[in-house]
Write an enzyme that holds these catalytic residues in place. Sequence first.
Site, PDB file in Angstrom:
ATOM      1  N   CYS A  91      -2.576  -0.256   7.406  1.00 54.50           N
ATOM      2  CA  CYS A  91      -1.773   1.028   7.289  1.00 54.50           C
ATOM      3  C   CYS A  91      -1.856   1.589   8.658  1.00 54.50           C
ATOM      4  CB  CYS A  91      -2.182   1.684   6.170  1.00 54.50           C
ATOM      5  SG  CYS A  91      -1.834   0.915   4.615  1.00 54.50           S
ATOM      6  N   CYS A 130      -6.311   1.988   5.894  1.00 50.86           N
ATOM      7  CA  CYS A 130      -7.002   0.902   6.105  1.00 50.86           C
ATOM      8  C   CYS A 130      -6.438   0.246   7.540  1.00 50.86           C
ATOM      9  CB  CYS A 130      -6.743  -0.499   5.337  1.00 50.86           C
ATOM     10  SG  CYS A 130      -5.134  -1.001   5.076  1.00 50.86           S
ATOM     11  N   GLU A 179       0.810   4.052   1.727  1.00 47.46           N
ATOM     12  CA  GLU A 179       1.356   4.380   3.050  1.00 47.46           C
ATOM     13  C   GLU A 179       2.600   3.418   3.497  1.00 47.46           C
ATOM     14  OE1 GLU A 179      -1.856   3.644   2.016  1.00 47.46           O
ATOM     15  OE2 GLU A 179      -3.180   4.190   3.507  1.00 47.46           O
ATOM     16  N   HIS A 209       1.067  -1.363  -0.114  1.00 49.22           N
ATOM     17  CA  HIS A 209       0.170   0.091   0.097  1.00 49.22           C
ATOM     18  C   HIS A 209       0.774   1.200  -0.023  1.00 49.22           C
ATOM     19  CE1 HIS A 209      -3.866  -1.887   1.740  1.00 49.22           C
ATOM     20  NE2 HIS A 209      -3.312  -2.534   1.021  1.00 49.22           N
TER      21      HIS A 209
END
Length: 152
Positions: free
Chosen positions: A89, A86, A57, A55
């Site tokens: 993260c 999410c 992040e 992801h």
Amino acid sequence: MTPDPRHVAWMRAALAVAAEAGSDVPIGAVVVGPDGDVLAAAHNAREATADPTAHAEVLALRAAARRHGDGWRLSGCTLVVTVEPCTMCAGAITLARISTVVFGAYEPKTGAVASLWDVLRDRRLSHRPEVHGGVLAEESAELLRGFFGRQE
């Protein structure tokens, strides 16, 4: 409430990074150091790397930790991401000791900072960053609508 002009500028940088995601969902993240300089930027790379943890992040946090003077602790840093993080993260943000999180679009299906859960501000955790949501939310959401519109 008018967003902080720095948050808006950093979100524009995250949006530019998100636009480079290619076949991945266009989510971008930047980590800004305590001095206001961008330490790292990344976009989602799950498709490109076949890595479910890739992801934006997480990738930005990893790169920032390599550059930041305090190892993996990103105290004093700000994470700016185009979409609400999410749970994975949010956990990484907490563990990295990020001081401030700024996000664009709310994510009603997986959001773990405001929408479904509020992981980052859970009083049971030892570290809780300051959170600012909805910064350039429409621009962030438009990137996603454009991407998913092409997928149909």
